[in-house]
Design an enzyme around this catalytic site. Structure first.
Site, PDB file in Angstrom:
ATOM      1  N   CYS A  93       0.778  -1.158   0.090  1.00 35.82           N
ATOM      2  CA  CYS A  93       0.043  -0.043  -0.018  1.00 35.82           C
ATOM      3  C   CYS A  93       0.951   1.293   0.115  1.00 35.82           C
ATOM      4  O   CYS A  93       0.355   2.557  -0.245  1.00 35.82           O
ATOM      5  CB  CYS A  93      -0.932  -0.014   1.133  1.00 35.82           C
ATOM      6  SG  CYS A  93      -2.271  -1.094   0.939  1.00 35.82           S
ATOM      7  N   HIS A 151      -3.367   7.350   2.846  1.00 40.92           N
ATOM      8  CA  HIS A 151      -3.747   5.825   2.218  1.00 40.92           C
ATOM      9  C   HIS A 151      -5.186   5.530   2.803  1.00 40.92           C
ATOM     10  O   HIS A 151      -5.501   5.923   4.071  1.00 40.92           O
ATOM     11  CB  HIS A 151      -2.446   4.891   2.611  1.00 40.92           C
ATOM     12  CG  HIS A 151      -3.135   3.480   1.989  1.00 40.92           C
ATOM     13  ND1 HIS A 151      -3.388   3.176   0.931  1.00 40.92           N
ATOM     14  CD2 HIS A 151      -3.190   2.406   2.829  1.00 40.92           C
ATOM     15  CE1 HIS A 151      -3.881   1.872   1.041  1.00 40.92           C
ATOM     16  NE2 HIS A 151      -3.616   1.153   2.105  1.00 40.92           N
ATOM     17  N   ASN A 204     -10.299   0.341  -0.247  1.00 39.49           N
ATOM     18  CA  ASN A 204      -8.808   0.288  -0.414  1.00 39.49           C
ATOM     19  C   ASN A 204      -8.320  -0.270  -1.629  1.00 39.49           C
ATOM     20  O   ASN A 204      -8.331  -1.416  -1.840  1.00 39.49           O
ATOM     21  CB  ASN A 204      -8.465  -0.656   0.909  1.00 39.49           C
ATOM     22  CG  ASN A 204      -6.821  -0.528   0.881  1.00 39.49           C
ATOM     23  OD1 ASN A 204      -6.084  -0.116   0.215  1.00 39.49           O
ATOM     24  ND2 ASN A 204      -6.232  -1.208   2.093  1.00 39.49           N
TER      25      ASN A 204
HETATM   26  O1  UT7 Z   1      -4.046  -1.240   3.542  1.00 42.37           O
HETATM   27  C1  UT7 Z   1      -2.870  -2.036   3.922  1.00 42.37           C
HETATM   28  C2  UT7 Z   1      -2.820  -2.155   5.559  1.00 42.37           C
HETATM   29  N1  UT7 Z   1      -4.068  -2.418   6.227  1.00 42.37           N
HETATM   30  C3  UT7 Z   1      -4.578  -2.110   6.952  1.00 42.37           C
HETATM   31  O2  UT7 Z   1      -4.108  -0.846   7.509  1.00 42.37           O
HETATM   32  C4  UT7 Z   1      -6.029  -2.504   7.572  1.00 42.37           C
HETATM   33  C5  UT7 Z   1      -5.550  -2.687   9.209  1.00 42.37           C
HETATM   34  N2  UT7 Z   1      -6.849  -3.311   9.687  1.00 42.37           N
HETATM   35  C6  UT7 Z   1      -7.899  -2.992   9.994  1.00 42.37           C
HETATM   36  O3  UT7 Z   1      -8.280  -1.817   9.516  1.00 42.37           O
HETATM   37  C7  UT7 Z   1      -9.151  -3.628  10.737  1.00 42.37           C
HETATM   38  O4  UT7 Z   1      -8.509  -4.347  11.617  1.00 42.37           O
HETATM   39  C8  UT7 Z   1     -10.262  -4.283   9.970  1.00 42.37           C
HETATM   40  C9  UT7 Z   1     -11.105  -3.438   9.284  1.00 42.37           C
HETATM   41  C10 UT7 Z   1      -9.444  -5.310   9.113  1.00 42.37           C
HETATM   42  C11 UT7 Z   1     -10.883  -5.189  11.137  1.00 42.37           C
HETATM   43  O5  UT7 Z   1     -11.487  -4.522  12.191  1.00 42.37           O
HETATM   44  P1  UT7 Z   1     -11.480  -4.727  13.592  1.00 42.37           P
HETATM   45  O6  UT7 Z   1     -11.928  -3.621  14.266  1.00 42.37           O
HETATM   46  O7  UT7 Z   1      -9.901  -4.823  13.994  1.00 42.37           O
HETATM   47  O8  UT7 Z   1     -12.088  -5.962  13.638  1.00 42.37           O
HETATM   48  P2  UT7 Z   1     -11.509  -7.402  14.509  1.00 42.37           P
HETATM   49  O9  UT7 Z   1     -10.421  -8.114  13.366  1.00 42.37           O
HETATM   50  O10 UT7 Z   1     -10.757  -7.176  15.667  1.00 42.37           O
HETATM   51  O11 UT7 Z   1     -12.492  -8.218  14.654  1.00 42.37           O
HETATM   52  C12 UT7 Z   1     -13.642  -7.654  15.604  1.00 42.37           C
HETATM   53  C13 UT7 Z   1     -14.886  -8.672  15.355  1.00 42.37           C
HETATM   54  C14 UT7 Z   1     -14.564 -10.219  15.360  1.00 42.37           C
HETATM   55  O12 UT7 Z   1     -15.601 -11.064  16.193  1.00 42.37           O
HETATM   56  P3  UT7 Z   1     -15.077 -11.393  17.734  1.00 42.37           P
HETATM   57  O13 UT7 Z   1     -13.970 -12.306  17.830  1.00 42.37           O
HETATM   58  O14 UT7 Z   1     -14.964 -10.248  18.701  1.00 42.37           O
HETATM   59  O15 UT7 Z   1     -16.680 -12.385  18.067  1.00 42.37           O
HETATM   60  C15 UT7 Z   1     -14.606 -10.635  14.065  1.00 42.37           C
HETATM   61  O16 UT7 Z   1     -14.662 -11.963  13.853  1.00 42.37           O
HETATM   62  O17 UT7 Z   1     -15.456  -8.469  14.236  1.00 42.37           O
HETATM   63  C16 UT7 Z   1     -15.750  -9.736  13.800  1.00 42.37           C
HETATM   64  N3  UT7 Z   1     -15.598  -9.362  12.167  1.00 42.37           N
HETATM   65  C17 UT7 Z   1     -16.650  -9.189  11.300  1.00 42.37           C
HETATM   66  N4  UT7 Z   1     -17.906  -8.925  11.576  1.00 42.37           N
HETATM   67  C18 UT7 Z   1     -18.718  -8.727  10.765  1.00 42.37           C
HETATM   68  C19 UT7 Z   1     -14.333  -9.349  11.238  1.00 42.37           C
HETATM   69  N5  UT7 Z   1     -14.860  -9.313  10.194  1.00 42.37           N
HETATM   70  C20 UT7 Z   1     -16.111  -8.884  10.096  1.00 42.37           C
HETATM   71  C21 UT7 Z   1     -17.046  -8.278   9.146  1.00 42.37           C
HETATM   72  N6  UT7 Z   1     -18.392  -8.312   9.526  1.00 42.37           N
HETATM   73  N7  UT7 Z   1     -16.742  -8.178   7.925  1.00 42.37           N
END
Ligand code: UT7
Length: 331
Positions: A116, A256, A286
Site C-alpha cells: 500500500c 492511504h 482500499n
Molecule cells: O492497507 C494496508 C494496511 N491494512 C490496514 O491498515 C488494515 C488495518 N486493519 C483494519 O483496518 C481492521 O483491523 C479491520 C477492518 C480489518 C478489522 O476491524 P477490527 O475492528 O480490527 O475487527 P477485528 O478483526 O478485531 O474483529 C472484531 C470482530 C471479530 O469477532 P469477535 O471475535 O469479536 O466475535 C470478527 O470476527 O468482528 C468480527 N468481524 C466481522 N464481523 C462482521 C471481522 N470481520 C467482520 C465483518 N463483518 N466483515
C-alpha cells in the site's frame, strides 16, 4: 540557477464501473453494512470484472486521459514506474505491458512493489530522475486489481479492498514546487501479518496451495491496524516537524485509504480539521496502490499552485512513509 524539483503537472485516474456495495457483501459473507461502515468507513468499492482485463488495462485508461489533459503523446514519456501488487503477470513487468499498450516507444520502466506504500515509494523514486536532470517526463502509476487476489468468502478481507488506479506526470520545476521531502520506511518483520502465502518462489503454485486458498490476501487485521495507526501518524508528524509546517500550513493530508479510523488518528496527530483530509474510502474502499493518485485526481479541481500536501501511507511489508509535496498548478 535555481534548484530543480520534481512537480506533479497532471493527474488522472480510472475506476471500473461495477459497484460492489455493502448490501451486496451482506449476501456473500456474514457481515452487515453497519459493521463495515463503523469499523472501516467503506460503503462501496469498484470491481474490474470483465474477463481478460488486468491492472495494465486500468493503466491504459488512466494514462490516455492524462496524456490528453497534458497535451502530450505517449512518445514524450521517458520513464514509467508502475506501483502494484497485482501485476498482470509475475513477469514481464506491468510497466512493459503498459508501455506497449499505450505506445510509449521512448520509455524505459519497471514495477515497484511496496504494497500500500508503493505509490509513495514510486513517487520519490521518480522524483530522483527529474531532480538529477536525467529525465523531463516521468510517469508514475499506482493501481491494483485487488479483486484478483481477494477471497470473497473471507469476511476479514473481502469487505476492505477495491479495484482502481491513478497516475501522475512528473516534470522539472524551478519555482520550488513539487516533491520537497520524504520519510520512507520498511520493517520486514511485518511480513507475518499481511501477505500472500503462495505463488512466489517460497511456495510455488500447486493444487494444494490452491485448495488451501493460499493465493489470496492474508491479513491479521488487528495487528496491522496497531502498527498502521502509529506508523502513519509518526511519519506524518515527523515530516511536518522537519519542514517547520504547522497544521495551518498544511492544505491537505492525502492519506492511504485502509481504514477511516487510521486516517482520523493521523489527522488528529497532525492537528488537522476534517475538511483538510482527502477521503475516498467510502466509495472506492482500499485500492492499495491506487489510493493516493485517485485522491489527487478527485481533488484536482480544488488544488491551487503552492498548496502544501502531506501524502502518507502504510502497507504490507511493513512499508510506510510520508512525502511533503507543494502542488504546482491551479486548474
Ligand atoms: O492497507 C494496508 C494496511 N491494512 C490496514 O491498515 C488494515 C488495518 N486493519 C483494519 O483496518 C481492521 O483491523 C479491520 C477492518 C480489518 C478489522 O476491524 P477490527 O475492528 O480490527 O475487527 P477485528 O478483526 O478485531 O474483529 C472484531 C470482530 C471479530 O469477532 P469477535 O471475535 O469479536 O466475535 C470478527 O470476527 O468482528 C468480527 N468481524 C466481522 N464481523 C462482521 C471481522 N470481520 C467482520 C465483518 N463483518 N466483515
Amino acid at each position: 540557477m535555481s534548484k530543480i524539483t520534481a512537480a506533479i503537472t497532471c493527474v488522472h485516474g480510472y475506476v471500473p464501473e461495477r459497484v460492489l456495495s455493502n448490501a451486496d457483501l451482506e449476501k456473500m459473507v456474514e457481515t452487515t453494512d453497519e459493521w463495515i461502515t463503523t469499523r472501516t468507513g467503506i460503503k462501496e468499492r469498484r470491481l474490474l470484472d470483465t474477463p481478460g482485463l488486468a491492472t495494465s488495462d486500468m493503466g491504459v485508461e488512466a494514462v490516455k486521459g492524462l496524456l490528453e489533459k497534458r497535451g502530450i503523446t505517449a512518445d514524450d514519456i521517458e520513464l514509467i514506474i508502475f506501483a502494484t501488487v497485482t501485476p498482470d503477470m509475475v513477469f514481464p513487468s506491468t510497466a512493459c505491458i503498459l508501455a506497449d499498450k499505450i505506445g510509449a516507444k521512448n520509455a524505459w520502466g519497471f514495477d515497484l512493489a511496496a504494497a500500500c506504500s508503493g505509490f509513495l515509494f514510486a513517487l520519490q523514486t521518480g522524483a530522483q530522475f527529474i531532480e538529477n536532470g536525467k529525465h523531463k517526463k516521468v510517469l508514475v502509476v499506482g493501481g491494483d486489481k485487488m479483486s484478483s487476489i481477494i477471497d470473497y468468502t473471507d469476511r476479514n478481507t473481502c469487505i476492505i479492498f477495491g479495484d482502481g488506479l491513478g497516475c501522475v506526470l512528473l516534470e522539472p520545476n524551478e519555482e520550488g514546487n513539487g516533491v520537497i521531502d520524504s520519510v520512507l520506511k520498511i520493517d520486514g518483520n511485518g511480513r507475518h501479518f499481511l501477505h500472500q502465502k503462495a505463488g512466489g518462489s517460497l511456495k510455488p503454485p500447486t493444487i494444494e496451495t490452491v485448495q488451501a486458498r493460499e493465493h489470496y490476501v492474508y491479513q491479521d487485521g488487528k495487528s496491522v491496524f496497531k502498527f498502521a495507526v502509529k506508523g502513519m501518524a509518526d511519519v506524518s508528524a515527523q515530516i511536518m516537524e522537519r519542514n517547520n509546517l504547522s497544521s495551518d500550513d498544511v492544505t491537505y493530508l492525502v492519506p492511504h485509504q485502509a481504514n477511516l479510523r487510521i486516517i482520523d488518528a493521523t489527522a488528529e496527530r497532525m492537528g488537522l480539521d476534517k475538511n483538510k483530509v482527502m477521503i475516498n474510502i467510502d466509495h472506492f474502499g482500499n485500492t492499495t496502490n491506487g489510493t493516493l493518485p485517485l485522491l489527487m485526481w478527485e481533488w484536482e479541481n480544488k488544488l491551487k499552485k503552492g498548496d502544501n500536501l502531506v501524502l502518507s501511507a502504510f502497507g504490507g511489508g511493513f512499508t510506510w512513509g510520508a512525502i511533503y509535496l507543494k502542488w504546482a498548478y491551479t486548474k
